[in-house]
Enzyme design. Structure first.
Site, PDB file in Angstrom:
ATOM      1  CB  SER A 254      -0.909   0.010   1.227  1.00  0.00           C
ATOM      2  OG  SER A 254      -0.133   0.164   2.407  1.00  0.00           O
ATOM      3  CE  LYS A 255      -0.768   6.306  -3.485  1.00  0.00           C
ATOM      4  NZ  LYS A 255       0.129   6.916  -4.465  1.00  0.00           N
ATOM      5  NE  ARG A 256       0.598  -0.430   5.958  1.00  0.00           N
ATOM      6  CZ  ARG A 256       1.390  -1.330   6.520  1.00  0.00           C
ATOM      7  NH1 ARG A 256       2.498  -0.949   7.108  1.00  0.00           N
ATOM      8  NH2 ARG A 256       1.081  -2.612   6.486  1.00  0.00           N
ATOM      9  N   GLY A 258       5.561   3.374   0.546  1.00  0.00           N
ATOM     10  CA  GLY A 258       6.271   4.229  -0.412  1.00  0.00           C
ATOM     11  C   GLY A 258       5.570   4.234  -1.758  1.00  0.00           C
ATOM     12  CD  GLU A 264       3.079   7.140  -5.892  1.00  0.00           C
ATOM     13  OE1 GLU A 264       2.863   7.779  -4.853  1.00  0.00           O
ATOM     14  OE2 GLU A 264       2.874   5.910  -5.985  1.00  0.00           O
TER      15      GLU A 264
END
Length: 499
Positions: A254-256, A258, A264
């Protein structure tokens, strides 16, 4: 392989192209190219609430940037289009109506509220929630009554209540599902839109797909899709479900953890060649265990049989290591042209100026790229070549500028460079070492403060490479500027100079 291989990548345009989706697209492409087949891009945009046009553009842009080029699909066309599901609705309606006529599907008039109520009752009773076939055998009279109430029906597939559905998976082997856990699922919603499990089967058949290579999370959909294939009388393709990509702590990525989207990584200065190399090794490995893989080699070596069954672990350190390799090894002009947008974005140089000073920037990239891990980092590391030094690294000031003779060494070093008949890195080094001998100090006592004076930093490319590229006048000017700064800063030895 006897039949002409046709595979597809079919993303839903509800967000950016993520690492998992890019890996699925890559494995499809590698399989197609290895077998001389066809790679198709199909956009599954029937979720009208969540599908976004900007997501379509973003997915296409990311795939093109990575070099995942499709043979048929948006922007390319082909004999099996259109390649957007939203433009194929008539085909789904026609096939659903055929199933109704053949008695293999039926209209369901249950409202969402009624279904939610039954689901809740089943859960309270400790049962697995499933549709109980309430509308499976409605009489014509019951149907007319529901329609008179204004109910718009969905269409459900009649699924066998007994027996098994067997999935023969190239990667996972034989996977057995009990039909008793499959309810009569919806194939067309009451709003006239197809469900995923129906539309993708109709499309895969219509587009001649021979192998469905997709993420492991879709394995649970496969028995339902096989039931659709059988009901429609279609030939069932071969399936291959690639393992999940997990975070280093083995949780869902997930985004957490990175960056997870392709764009991105691009914006952080990763190269497409590094990302492709990394994704190729994420759940697959070549027979020789080689880590550095070109697309050409990956195509030659790729087989689904070598894809791991176990989850792949996302490791950004390995991606960064690969990126630093490609930064060093790829064509210098290519790396320079890829670095310039980062210089412009950071305000280090204007686009116009970058064109005028291209050859100079190229030389700065050449002597600096060995130490950089990303294009963003490389842009930062060559900034001092393109603009004056405004501040000096604090630990460097304490270590190198705090010595009593630092200012004097810098001034004499500047003079030594100005007196050289021929100015190049070899002559600069000879001059510095001669000066150090004459002053009775180690060469390092002149080299370290000079580096800090002309770059603002304590590490970087070889000092004499920097001096040669900056030039005699600019190097001497920066050395004098730093000497002046040391004198104006007072007694730096009290700041804790290290010897």
């Amino acid at each position: 392989m006897t039949k002409n291989v046709r595979v597809r990548f079919a993303p839903s345009p509800t967000g950016s192209l993520h690492i998992g989706g890019a890996r699925t697209a890559l494995f499809n492409l590698l399989f197609a190219r290895h077998n001389g087949g066809t790679f198709i891009l199909r956009i599954e945009d029937t979720d009208t609430e969540r599908s976004r046009e900007e997501s379509v553009a973003q997915i296409i842009r990311s795939m093109k940037w990575l070099g995942l080029d499709w043979d048929e699909g948006p922007d390319k066309g082909g004999n099996y289009g259109p390649y957007f599901q939203s433009q194929r609705l008539e085909l789904y309606r026609k096939e659903a109506e055929r199933l109704i006529e053949e008695g293999k599907a039926y209209y369901c008039y249950c409202t969402p509220e009624e279904l939610a109520s039954r689901r809740e009752a089943m859960l309270k009773a400790g049962k697995a929630p499933r549709y109980e076939g309430i509308c499976r055998n409605l009489s014509e009279e019951e149907r007319k009554k529901y329609e008179a109430e204004g109910r718009k029906p969905a269409i459900r597939l009649k699924v066998p209540q007994e027996g098994e559905t067997i999935v023969e998976d190239i990667i996972r082997g034989t996977v057995v599902f009990e039909n008793s856990v499959l309810d009569d699922f919806i194939i067309m919603k009451s709003n006239g839109m197809p469900t995923y499990n129906f539309a993708c089967v109709v499309d895969d058949h219509a587009m001649g797909i021979t192998h469905v290579i997709r993420a492991e999370e879709h394995l649970s959909n496969t028995p339902k899709q096989i039931q659709v294939y059988k009901a429609l009388g279609y030939e069932i393709p071969e399936f291959a479900h690639v393992p999940m990509i997990l975070a280093p702590d083995r949780s869902k990525l997930s985004k957490r953890h990175g960056a997870t989207s392709v764009e991105e990584f691009r914006d952080q200065g990763y190269l497409p060649q590094a990302i492709i190399n990394y994704l190729t090794l994420l759940g697959w490995s070549p027979p020789d265990g080689e880590e550095i893989l070109s697309m050409e080699k990956a195509i030659k070596e790729f087989s689904l049989e070598r894809v791991n069954k176990t989850a792949a672990i996302y490791d950004v350190k390995k991606l960064t290591w690969l990126n630093s390799h490609y930064l060093r090894e790829l064509d210098l002009d290519y790396i320079t042209s890829e670095t310039i947008p980062f210089l412009v974005k950071k305000g280090i140089i204007s686009e116009e100026e970058s064109k005028k000073r291209y050859e100079y920037i190229k030389k700065a990239v050449e002597i600096s790229r060995d130490r950089a891990k990303t294009l963003d980092e490389l842009a930062d590391s060559i900034a001092f070549f393109l603009r004056d030094v405004e501040e000096y690294e604090e630990k460097g000031v304490r270590k190198h500028f705090a010595k009593e003779n630092a200012a004097e060494l810098l001034l004499k070093g500047a003079e030594a460079l100005e007196e050289l008949e021929r100015f190049d890195k070899q002559q600069a080094e000879i001059a510095f070492r001669s000066l150090a001998d004459a002053m009775g100090v180690k060469a390092a006592e002149l080299i370290h403060p000079t580096r800090l004076a002309i770059t603002g930093r304590t590490v970087g490319p070889g000092l004499f490479d920097i001096i040669e590229l900056l030039g005699r006048e600019e190097t001497a000017r920066r050395m004098r500027k730093a000497a002046r700064w040391i004198k104006e800063s007072g007694n730096l030895t009290k700041a804790g100079g290290e010897n």
